[in-house]
Design an enzyme around this catalytic site. Structure first.
Site, short mmCIF file in Angstrom:
data_model
loop_
_atom_site.label_atom_id
_atom_site.label_comp_id
_atom_site.label_asym_id
_atom_site.label_seq_id
_atom_site.Cartn_x
_atom_site.Cartn_y
_atom_site.Cartn_z
N LYS A 15 0.87 -1.18 0.00
CA LYS A 15 0.00 0.00 0.00
C LYS A 15 0.90 1.22 0.00
O LYS A 15 2.06 1.16 0.43
CB LYS A 15 -0.85 -0.02 1.28
CG LYS A 15 -2.11 0.78 1.19
CD LYS A 15 -3.31 -0.05 0.72
CE LYS A 15 -4.55 0.80 0.66
NZ LYS A 15 -5.71 0.08 0.15
N GLY A 45 -19.84 7.01 5.71
CA GLY A 45 -18.92 7.27 4.60
C GLY A 45 -19.61 6.92 3.30
O GLY A 45 -19.77 5.73 2.98
N GLY A 84 -18.71 7.77 0.11
CA GLY A 84 -17.82 8.11 -1.00
C GLY A 84 -18.04 7.14 -2.14
O GLY A 84 -19.15 6.67 -2.39
N VAL A 112 -17.28 3.95 -2.62
CA VAL A 112 -17.85 2.64 -2.28
C VAL A 112 -19.19 2.80 -1.57
O VAL A 112 -20.16 2.12 -1.88
CB VAL A 112 -16.88 1.83 -1.37
CG1 VAL A 112 -17.47 0.46 -1.07
CG2 VAL A 112 -15.51 1.68 -2.03
N1 LIG Z 1 -12.39 2.08 -3.36
C1 LIG Z 1 -12.24 0.76 -3.23
O1 LIG Z 1 -12.38 0.00 -4.20
C2 LIG Z 1 -11.91 0.19 -1.89
C3 LIG Z 1 -11.51 -1.16 -1.81
C4 LIG Z 1 -11.27 -1.71 -0.55
C5 LIG Z 1 -11.39 -0.93 0.58
N2 LIG Z 1 -11.75 0.39 0.48
C6 LIG Z 1 -11.86 1.19 1.69
O2 LIG Z 1 -13.21 1.65 1.80
C7 LIG Z 1 -13.23 2.94 2.41
C8 LIG Z 1 -13.94 3.93 1.49
O3 LIG Z 1 -13.26 4.00 0.25
P1 LIG Z 1 -13.74 5.00 -0.90
O4 LIG Z 1 -12.95 4.66 -2.10
O5 LIG Z 1 -15.22 5.00 -0.94
O6 LIG Z 1 -13.22 6.40 -0.31
P2 LIG Z 1 -13.80 7.85 -0.59
O7 LIG Z 1 -12.72 8.81 -0.26
O8 LIG Z 1 -14.44 7.94 -1.93
O9 LIG Z 1 -14.98 7.98 0.49
C9 LIG Z 1 -14.76 8.09 1.85
C10 LIG Z 1 -15.93 8.88 2.42
O10 LIG Z 1 -15.83 8.86 3.84
C11 LIG Z 1 -16.14 10.15 4.33
N3 LIG Z 1 -15.57 10.31 5.66
C12 LIG Z 1 -14.28 10.53 6.02
N4 LIG Z 1 -14.16 10.61 7.36
C13 LIG Z 1 -15.42 10.40 7.85
C14 LIG Z 1 -15.95 10.34 9.16
N5 LIG Z 1 -15.17 10.53 10.23
N6 LIG Z 1 -17.26 10.11 9.30
C15 LIG Z 1 -18.07 9.94 8.23
N7 LIG Z 1 -17.61 9.97 6.97
C16 LIG Z 1 -16.31 10.22 6.78
C17 LIG Z 1 -15.57 11.10 3.28
O11 LIG Z 1 -16.16 12.39 3.37
C18 LIG Z 1 -15.93 10.36 1.99
O12 LIG Z 1 -17.22 10.73 1.52
C19 LIG Z 1 -11.76 3.28 2.68
O13 LIG Z 1 -11.43 2.90 3.99
C20 LIG Z 1 -11.00 2.42 1.69
O14 LIG Z 1 -9.69 2.13 2.12
C21 LIG Z 1 -12.01 0.97 -0.74
#
Ligand SMILES: NC(=O)c1ccc[n+]([C@@H]2O[C@H](COP(=O)([O-])OP(=O)(O)OC[C@H]3O[C@@H](n4cnc5c(N)ncnc54)[C@H](O)[C@@H]3O)[C@@H](O)[C@H]2O)c1
Length: 367
Positions: A94, A194, A196, A198
């Site tokens: 990572k 969250g 975002g 996902v």
């Molecule tokens: N994108 C992927 O394919 C993937 C794969 C495996 C794991 N993940 C994990 O899933 C999680 C989300 O990934 P993503 O790509 O959707 O990220 P992203 O940045 O698109 O979304 C994250 C969201 O969380 C919100 N957030 C941050 N801190 C917060 C809090 N304290 N309370 C509430 N909301 C909060 C942000 O405003 C954002 O909308 C991460 O931990 C990432 O490591 C993602």
């Protein structure tokens, strides 16, 4: 090789890397600095027994460098187990870039980062994580082939987030089946923390299934947009964990199940996308078990994204991506049952399978 759970999320300030409590025999940690672009990045390569270390790049405004080191150590370790349990021939790695993705990310900075990735000759392969878009991976691709998650029109498998969300949905359904006797989510209350990349996609699956979805995010604008789009209610209280819901889906950052939150959690099932949800794998995993809360291990159910990007390396198509991702349902049920039979936490049950696969390959490699 790793043999026990990491039991703390505390930072050791005495020794920057090897002395960190989150250091778990990582093979290599690379610090990348470029004055001209302002790049400050850390690449963590945890383990390469099963293959090259693949894992996304996170861009985040860490409070200090200790937090960034701790994050990359924990995240890269998680990737080792995610790929191992999913049956992929990948190791765990990572990267983190220290900074605000909204204001400090430039094509020059991403290219410079790509050059550092390239300097590792394929031992580490990058992809998206928090703060990254598919377009950023396309930029990295201009300077190195050691990148996945690039656009479909550039020959990649595209944004992994919808597949990650689908895998989480599968894992959640399996956990619901285990806890409630049915995987039908209609009328179940689910809080998605969250929303975002996902989280939004998960909200879509849940609302299509008839679940009552509550959303929580620090981004007010996004909350309103997603609420409007899917008819989800916005969480208005001041302790999201204490909300009496059926399912809590952590989809923001890690370590939300910690000393402060664990005793307030009211959900009966925890299943979400965030990596490293348990601040302390041992203690918090055990408390969830004692409270009868079914915890679907994060690294098991959020593997859809890595399944998707792995397709770029192995040249399999959408059908195989979906088949592998759907299989998360069966694996989750097996793990939950295995944990109960052996009176161990679900996290430990998943870890045991991942570790066994790595150990077996290590022996094969030595022959
Ligand atoms: N994108 C992927 O394919 C993937 C794969 C495996 C794991 N993940 C994990 O899933 C999680 C989300 O990934 P993503 O790509 O959707 O990220 P992203 O940045 O698109 O979304 C994250 C969201 O969380 C919100 N957030 C941050 N801190 C917060 C809090 N304290 N309370 C509430 N909301 C909060 C942000 O405003 C954002 O909308 C991460 O931990 C990432 O490591 C993602």
């Amino acid at each position: 090789m790793v043999s026990e759970l990491i039991n703390t999320n505390q930072l050791s300030k005495a020794d920057p890397v090897f002395g960190q409590l989150s250091f778990d025999n990582h093979e290599q940690v690379v610090f990348c600095n470029d004055k001209d672009t302002g790049l400050k990045a850390i690449i963590g390569i945890h383990n390469t027994v099963l293959g090259p270390a693949l894992g996304g790049t996170r861009m985040w405004q860490y409070a200090n460098e200790w937090e960034a080191v701790n994050d990359v150590l924990r995240l890269s370790r998680g990737m080792t187990f995610k790929s191992a349990i999913t049956g992929l021939n990948l190791g765990g790695g990572k990267a983190v870039i220290i900074g605000d993705a909204k204001t400090q990310k430039t094509p020059e900075l991403m290219k410079r980062f790509g050059e550092f990735v390239h300097s590792l000759s394929g031992k580490y392969i990058t992809a998206e994580d928090v703060g990254m878009e598919t377009a950023d991976m396309d930029t990295v691709r201009e300077v190195t082939p050691y990148v996945t998650g690039i656009s479909e029109d550039k020959g990649g498998a595209g944004n992994p987030s919808p597949i990650t969300a689908y895998g989480v949905f599968m894992g959640m359904k399996a956990a619901a089946k285990y806890k409630f006797g049915t995987d039908v989510l209609e009328d179940r209350t689910v809080i998605v923390q969250g929303i975002g990349h996902v989280g939004e996609s998960l909200v879509e699956h849940l609302t299509n299934d008839g679940a009552k979805v509550i959303i929580d995010d620090i981004n007010q604008e996004r909350l309103e947009a997603i609420s409007k789009k899917y008819g989800a209610s916005i969480y208005k209280g001041n302790n999201v964990y204490a909300e009496a819901v059926d399912i809590y889906a952590p989809c923001a950052l890690g370590a939300t199940i910690n000393d402060t939150t664990i005793n307030t959690i009211q959900a009966k099932v925890i299943a979400g996308a965030a990596n490293n949800q348990l601040a302390d794998e041992l203690t918090h995993g055990r408390i969830l078990q004692q409270k009868g809360i079914v915890y679907a291990p994060d690294f098991l159910i959020n593997a859809g994204g890595i399944i998707n990007v792995y397709a770029e390396l192995e040249n399999y198509g959408k059908q195989e991506i979906m088949r592998k991702t759907e299989n998360i349902y069966n694996t989750t049920l097996e793990i939950l049952s295995n944990a109960e039979t052996n009176d161990i936490t679900t996290h430990q049950a998943a870890l045991n399978i991942a570790l066994a696969r790595i150990e077996a390959r290590k022996k094969e490699n030595q022959q």
